[in-house]
Design an enzyme around this catalytic site. Structure first.
Site, short mmCIF file in Angstrom:
data_model
loop_
_atom_site.label_atom_id
_atom_site.label_comp_id
_atom_site.label_asym_id
_atom_site.label_seq_id
_atom_site.Cartn_x
_atom_site.Cartn_y
_atom_site.Cartn_z
N SER A 195 0.87 -1.36 0.11
CA SER A 195 -0.35 0.23 0.40
C SER A 195 0.52 0.75 0.22
O SER A 195 1.86 1.19 0.40
CB SER A 195 -1.25 -0.24 1.58
N TYR A 229 -1.80 -1.07 10.09
CA TYR A 229 -2.33 -0.89 8.98
C TYR A 229 -0.39 -0.58 8.92
O TYR A 229 -0.75 -1.52 7.50
CB TYR A 229 -3.18 -0.85 8.10
#
Ligand SMILES: NC(=O)c1ccc[n+]([C@@H]2O[C@H](COP(=O)([O-])OP(=O)(O)OC[C@H]3O[C@@H](n4cnc5c(N)ncnc54)[C@H](O)[C@@H]3O)[C@@H](O)[C@H]2O)c1
Length: 243
Positions: free
Chosen positions: A137, A149
């Site tokens: 990401s 995350y």
């Protein structure tokens, strides 16, 4: 991709479905897996007559990655590619990040890809053009409110580089794709849609990404054209990392 055999995780999600569709279109055979049983059922119905096997499975279950790799090799007659795409988002200020949230996010986003790569490496080794693609990401750059995350995706990028160095001599490439804001259910689940649309309007390319934008990059990294590329991170972000 003709005849290539690829295991794709998170296959019932927005990006996963696009990866599966792209691989099938290019002649690959796919073992698609996801924890979402309904999503798996829909996936099965979506590609009639195509060489796809769908296995509903929670990647964090004990022994799941090893079973999955064995099943993929068995059903597909071997394995040439692994796409670690399953992932979960978690947004909360640091002081509201529980240790349980941290562990859950890392189990799915980082530990499962590690266990899958470890199980797949001996099966991939020696297959011409064998490759792993990890879906990381743009969060590897670090954003407020997503410590778990971002750390899990940063870890996944480092894992990718370690795999590239260790598995290269065994003929296995490993690369990462780092999507920016992509229009999938994850934007809604993570409460990110409003932010994504605001940020996207200011991007050099002026829009959110489509799942197909990510799928094209994943598919290319799996193909022979990318045969001299390993240990890299390909940002599919409309220029966000430069903006
Ligand atoms: N959408 C974005 O903007 C964006 C941006 C950057 C990175 N990503 C990454 O792309 C990947 C795909 O995301 P998406 O946008 O398609 O999201 P999505 O939520 O649509 O898909 C993720 C899939 O992973 C599956 N999954 C979650 N936990 C699992 C588990 N324990 N076992 C098996 N499967 C599990 C979910 O069921 C879901 O189908 C993720 O790794 C995500 O972090 C997405």
């Amino acid at each position: 991709m003709n005849g290539r055999r690829v295991l794709v995780t998170g296959a019932a999600g927005g990006i996963g479905r696009a990866i599966v569709a792209d691989l099938l279109l290019r002649g690959a055979a796919v073992l698609a897996t996801d924890v979402d049983a309904d999503g798996c059922a829909r996936l099965r119905g979506r590609f009639p007559g195509e060489p796809i096997h769908v296995v509903p499975l929670d990647l964090t279950a004990p022994g799941a990655p090893r079973r999955l790799v064995a099943e993929a090799a068995d059903r597909l007659g071997g394995l040439d590619g692994l796409v670690n795409n399953a992932g979960v988002e978690h947004r909360a200020p640091l002081d509201e990040h529980s240790t349980a949230d941290w562990a859950r996010v890392h189990d799915i986003n980082l530990t499962a890809p590690f266990r899958l790569a470890r199980a797949a490496a001996p099966v991939l080794a020696g297959q011409p053009g064998a490759a792993i693609v990890n879906v990381c990401s743009i969060a590897v750059t670090g954003f407020a409110g997503q410590a778990a995350y971002d750390a899990s995706k940063g870890g996944l990028l480092s894992l990718t580089r370690a795999l590239a160095v260790e598995l290269g001599p065994r003929g296995v490439r490993a690369n990462a794709v780092c999507p920016g804001f992509i229009d999938t259910p994850m934007l809604d689940a993570g409460g990110l849609r409003e932010l994504a649309e605001k940020v996207a309007a200011r991007l050099p390319l002026g829009r959110c990404g489509h799942p197909e934008d990510v799928a094209a990059a994943v598919g290319w990294l799996l193909r022979a054209e990318a045969g001299y590329i390993t240990g890299q991170a390909l940002f599919v972000d409309g220029g966000m990392v430069r903006a």
